[in-house]
Design an enzyme around this catalytic site. Structure first.
Site, mmCIF file in Angstrom:
data_model
loop_
_atom_site.group_PDB
_atom_site.id
_atom_site.type_symbol
_atom_site.label_atom_id
_atom_site.label_comp_id
_atom_site.label_asym_id
_atom_site.label_seq_id
_atom_site.Cartn_x
_atom_site.Cartn_y
_atom_site.Cartn_z
ATOM 1 N N CYS A 70 0.841 -1.201 0.000
ATOM 2 C CA CYS A 70 0.000 0.000 0.000
ATOM 3 C C CYS A 70 0.875 1.251 0.000
ATOM 4 C CB CYS A 70 -0.918 -0.008 1.220
ATOM 5 S SG CYS A 70 -1.787 1.551 1.452
ATOM 6 N N CYS B 144 0.553 3.365 3.210
ATOM 7 C CA CYS B 144 1.267 2.752 4.345
ATOM 8 C C CYS B 144 2.766 3.029 4.218
ATOM 9 C CB CYS B 144 1.000 1.254 4.409
ATOM 10 S SG CYS B 144 -0.629 0.829 5.089
ATOM 11 N N ASN C 239 -13.213 9.596 -1.463
ATOM 12 C CA ASN C 239 -13.736 8.790 -2.565
ATOM 13 C C ASN C 239 -13.817 7.329 -2.139
ATOM 14 O OD1 ASN C 239 -13.931 10.919 -4.501
ATOM 15 N ND2 ASN C 239 -11.698 10.882 -4.699
ATOM 16 N N GLY D 196 -13.796 7.181 -8.286
ATOM 17 C CA GLY D 196 -12.414 7.433 -8.703
ATOM 18 C C GLY D 196 -11.391 7.197 -7.612
ATOM 19 N N HIS E 17 -6.515 3.009 0.551
ATOM 20 C CA HIS E 17 -6.235 3.280 1.968
ATOM 21 C C HIS E 17 -7.012 4.562 2.271
ATOM 22 C CE1 HIS E 17 -3.102 3.505 5.452
ATOM 23 N NE2 HIS E 17 -4.008 4.472 5.652
ATOM 24 N N HIS F 215 -8.554 7.902 2.920
ATOM 25 C CA HIS F 215 -7.919 9.226 2.972
ATOM 26 C C HIS F 215 -8.970 10.289 2.717
ATOM 27 C CE1 HIS F 215 -7.591 7.665 -1.138
ATOM 28 N NE2 HIS F 215 -7.731 8.913 -1.561
ATOM 29 N N HIS G 98 -9.379 14.159 1.359
ATOM 30 C CA HIS G 98 -8.791 15.309 0.679
ATOM 31 C C HIS G 98 -9.268 16.567 1.416
ATOM 32 C CE1 HIS G 98 -7.799 13.074 -3.160
ATOM 33 N NE2 HIS G 98 -8.727 12.280 -2.660
#
Ligand code: 5GP
Ligand code: ZN
Length: 114
Positions: A4, A7, A87, A93, A98, A100, A102
């Site tokens: 990943c 990671c 997302n 998209g 992992h 996250h 934005h």
């Protein structure tokens, strides 16, 4: 997760521009910014997406949003406003599996989520 990319960024195996870090999250500048402020806030725990959060992650989710607010303050968009996007899956998209968030700011966003 060994393969990943986030990671690896959290572990420092891939370089990144850190904005903020605590025991729960790591926040760094997006490599392809969509706005003057574009920071990714990532839990240190590998979770594939927001869809995979469980009851065990309730406190972590609170920590993530505390971190998001800290990032907004550090980057100076806390007063002007900012957008938070996560997302989930193919049609949204999501390109990195992992979780996250934005954090986007420094310009005016339209109502079109395109
Ligand atoms: P997604 O499309 O999954 O919601 O967002 C993934 C984001 O990660 C994209 O905005 C992309 O630019 C960013 N990204 C992908 N690889 C890297 C990287 O190696 N370093 C940094 N800083 N950002 C990355
Ligand atoms: Zn990961």
């Amino acid at each position: 997760m060994d393969d990943c990319i986030f990671c690896k960024i959290i572990k420092g195996e891939i370089p990144s521009t850190k904005v903020y870090e605590n025991q729960y999250i790591y926040a760094f500048k997006d490599i392809q910014p969509c706005a003057p402020v574009h920071v990714l806030v990532v839990p240190k725990k590998h979770i594939e997406s927001a869809q995979k959060l469980t009851d065990e992650d309730t406190a972590l989710l609170g920590e993530i949003f505390k971190g998001i607010n800290e990032v907004a303050r550090i980057t100076g968009v806390d007063k002007s406003g900012f957008r938070v996007v996560t997302n989930i899956g193919r049609d949204a998209g999501q390109s990195v599996l992992h979780l996250h968030f934005h954090v986007l700011g420094g310009r005016v966003f339209g109502a079109d989520f395109g």
